[in-house]
Design an enzyme around this catalytic site. Structure first.
Site, PDB file in Angstrom:
ATOM      1  N   LYS A  63      26.079 -43.939  12.717  1.00 48.82           N
ATOM      2  CA  LYS A  63      26.207 -44.841  13.870  1.00 48.82           C
ATOM      3  C   LYS A  63      24.917 -44.807  14.684  1.00 48.82           C
ATOM      4  CE  LYS A  63      29.693 -46.565  17.062  1.00 48.82           C
ATOM      5  NZ  LYS A  63      29.702 -47.942  16.574  1.00 48.82           N
TER       6      LYS A  63
ATOM      7  N   LEU B  29      30.412 -48.363   8.308  1.00 46.23           N
ATOM      8  CA  LEU B  29      30.664 -47.315   9.289  1.00 46.23           C
ATOM      9  C   LEU B  29      32.098 -46.812   9.091  1.00 46.23           C
ATOM     10  CD1 LEU B  29      29.261 -46.058  11.875  1.00 46.23           C
ATOM     11  CD2 LEU B  29      30.916 -47.432  13.134  1.00 46.23           C
TER      12      LEU B  29
ATOM     13  N   TYR C  95      24.956 -43.386  18.717  1.00 49.13           N
ATOM     14  CA  TYR C  95      25.811 -43.766  19.844  1.00 49.13           C
ATOM     15  C   TYR C  95      27.278 -43.761  19.441  1.00 49.13           C
ATOM     16  CZ  TYR C  95      26.752 -48.505  18.068  1.00 49.13           C
ATOM     17  OH  TYR C  95      27.180 -49.569  17.319  1.00 49.13           O
TER      18      TYR C  95
ATOM     19  N   GLU D 200      31.385 -55.068   5.938  1.00 45.88           N
ATOM     20  CA  GLU D 200      32.144 -54.948   7.190  1.00 45.88           C
ATOM     21  C   GLU D 200      31.676 -56.027   8.142  1.00 45.88           C
ATOM     22  OE1 GLU D 200      31.211 -51.255   9.264  1.00 45.88           O
ATOM     23  OE2 GLU D 200      29.154 -51.334   8.549  1.00 45.88           O
TER      24      GLU D 200
ATOM     25  N   ARG E  82       4.270 -41.258  21.253  1.00 47.40           N
ATOM     26  CA  ARG E  82       4.746 -42.068  20.133  1.00 47.40           C
ATOM     27  C   ARG E  82       4.069 -41.677  18.817  1.00 47.40           C
ATOM     28  NH1 ARG E  82       3.987 -46.473  17.028  1.00 47.40           N
ATOM     29  NH2 ARG E  82       5.852 -47.673  16.515  1.00 47.40           N
TER      30      ARG E  82
ATOM     31  N   HIS F  12       5.645 -41.459  14.510  1.00 47.48           N
ATOM     32  CA  HIS F  12       6.884 -41.648  13.754  1.00 47.48           C
ATOM     33  C   HIS F  12       7.623 -40.345  13.398  1.00 47.48           C
ATOM     34  CE1 HIS F  12       5.304 -45.690  13.507  1.00 47.48           C
ATOM     35  NE2 HIS F  12       6.404 -46.112  12.932  1.00 47.48           N
TER      36      HIS F  12
ATOM     37  N   ARG G  84      32.724 -38.016  14.530  1.00 46.39           N
ATOM     38  CA  ARG G  84      31.745 -38.928  13.916  1.00 46.39           C
ATOM     39  C   ARG G  84      30.376 -38.772  14.590  1.00 46.39           C
ATOM     40  NH1 ARG G  84      33.155 -45.159  13.891  1.00 46.39           N
ATOM     41  NH2 ARG G  84      32.678 -44.905  16.083  1.00 46.39           N
TER      42      ARG G  84
HETATM   43  N1  PDD Z   1      31.205 -50.926  16.923  1.00 49.42           N
HETATM   44  N2  PDD Z   1      31.419 -51.164  11.883  1.00 49.42           N
HETATM   45  C1  PDD Z   1      30.393 -51.338  12.724  1.00 49.42           C
HETATM   46  C2  PDD Z   1      29.094 -51.810  12.181  1.00 49.42           C
HETATM   47  C3  PDD Z   1      30.551 -51.071  14.097  1.00 49.42           C
HETATM   48  O1  PDD Z   1      29.512 -51.215  14.933  1.00 49.42           O
HETATM   49  C4  PDD Z   1      31.823 -50.639  14.576  1.00 49.42           C
HETATM   50  C5  PDD Z   1      32.067 -50.339  16.023  1.00 49.42           C
HETATM   51  C6  PDD Z   1      32.868 -50.483  13.645  1.00 49.42           C
HETATM   52  C7  PDD Z   1      34.244 -50.008  14.057  1.00 49.42           C
HETATM   53  O2  PDD Z   1      34.216 -48.642  14.430  1.00 49.42           O
HETATM   54  P1  PDD Z   1      35.248 -48.048  15.498  1.00 49.42           P
HETATM   55  O3  PDD Z   1      36.606 -48.435  15.024  1.00 49.42           O
HETATM   56  O4  PDD Z   1      35.028 -46.592  15.453  1.00 49.42           O
HETATM   57  O5  PDD Z   1      34.908 -48.676  16.833  1.00 49.42           O
HETATM   58  C8  PDD Z   1      32.637 -50.744  12.315  1.00 49.42           C
HETATM   59  C9  PDD Z   1      31.246 -50.599  18.326  1.00 49.42           C
HETATM   60  C10 PDD Z   1      32.548 -50.932  18.967  1.00 49.42           C
HETATM   61  C11 PDD Z   1      30.041 -51.208  19.027  1.00 49.42           C
HETATM   62  O6  PDD Z   1      28.968 -51.151  18.431  1.00 49.42           O
HETATM   63  O7  PDD Z   1      30.166 -51.694  20.149  1.00 49.42           O
END
Ligand code: PDD
Length: 284
Positions: free
Chosen positions: A148, A206, A33, A181, A100, A102, A52
């Site tokens: 992501k 991320l 996503y 993070e 379904r 895996h 990304r």
């Molecule tokens: N999240 N780290 C994680 C685990 C994240 O889920 C996100 C963003 C970031 C920051 O990434 P960016 O600057 O590209 O938004 C870092 C989004 C906003 C979400 O899951 O809603």
């Protein structure tokens, strides 16, 4: 006006929009996503988000259903149909619908693509009202946090713990006591010696698009920084802590685990970087 979602080639009222119960995103979290901020019709850091997305899809062996240029056209249309000029775009691609099992489906299936948008005001110029609290928690996620993935259970649980503690974000630390993070943001500090630091990219974080944009702003403004790991202890004793993400922009953390940081007010570096980032949103 009913909200409209794009689902696999169709624009549908949100309440009528659905995916199959055997969609692998629903069954396994087998998807990718992106969340983008749109400011006054301008998609913030769109090139970074779309690059990304392509990378994340590649890392899980998922075919990109549409070229980035085509995705932009659909995003624009979703924004138009929802009359969103400033707000958030959510985009999700999964490995599609199959019985379904895996492993990946043996018969090729079409990836599912869903795009939604909703209005969200721009962050306030008054930084004090934008500041927030955070808690610290052990990082219990997998070893590929650079992807992501829609598989967000540990992030969901961490954010819920933060909410129950009256905090906005959970800042995560690894088994060596190093900050990785936030549950949904990248973390920065101005350490006790005055150095602006954020963890270098790698599989445990991320690669945030806001992080990348802020690094560029720092370079342009000749503000020194270091991409070096830092400890939980360095976080606790930091002069400033702030988060970056598409939804947090630059967000000062002024309380950590219930304790006020310094004088309890956002620090000068976070204040300056929020100003720069808002400027970047307005005039990219
Ligand atoms: N999240 N780290 C994680 C685990 C994240 O889920 C996100 C963003 C970031 C920051 O990434 P960016 O600057 O590209 O938004 C870092 C989004 C906003 C979400 O899951 O809603």
């Amino acid at each position: 006006m009913a909200a409209i979602a794009y689902v696999n080639g169709r624009y549908l009222p949100l309440r009528a929009a659905s995916v199959n119960i055997e969609d692998r995103g629903f069954q396994f979290g087998d998807g990718i996503y992106e969340v983008l901020y749109v400011h006054n019709h301008h998609l913030a850091d769109a090139d970074l988000h779309l690059a990304r997305l392509t990378r994340s899809l590649g890392e899980i062996g998922l075919r990109q259903p549409l070229a980035p240029a085509a995705l932009r056209v659909i995003i624009r249309e979703v924004l138009r149909r929802n009359r969103v000029s400033t707000g958030l775009v959510y985009m999700q691609i999964t490995r599609g619908t199959a019985r379904r099992d895996h492993p990946f489906p043996t018969i090729p299936v079409r990836p599912s693509l869903v795009i939604t948008a909703r209005p969200r005001p721009a962050p306030p110029a008054d930084i004090a009202s934008w500041a927030a609290a955070a808690i610290t928690l052990p990082d219990e996620r997998w070893a590929r946090c650079d992807i992501k993935s829609t598989n967000l259970l540990p992030n969901v649980l961490a954010r819920q713990q933060a909410r129950l503690a009256g905090a906005y974000e959970a800042i995560l630390y690894d088994s060596e006591g190093l900050i990785t993070e936030g549950a949904a943001s990248n973390v920065w500090i101005v350490d006790a010696a005055g150095t602006l630091r954020t963890r270098p990219l790698g599989p445990s974080i991320l690669p945030g698009c806001t992080r990348a944009a802020v690094l560029e702003l720092l370079r342009n403004a000749d503000i020194p920084f270091a991409q070096t790991p830092f400890t939980l202890e360095a976080l606790r004793t930091a002069r400033e802590i702030f988060l970056t993400s598409a939804t947090s922009f630059v967000k000062p953390i002024t309380r950590l685990n219930g304790v006020s940081l310094g004088n309890g007010h956002p620090g000068p570096v976070a204040t300056l970087l929020l100003e720069h980032y808002l400027q970047h949103l307005r005039a990219p």
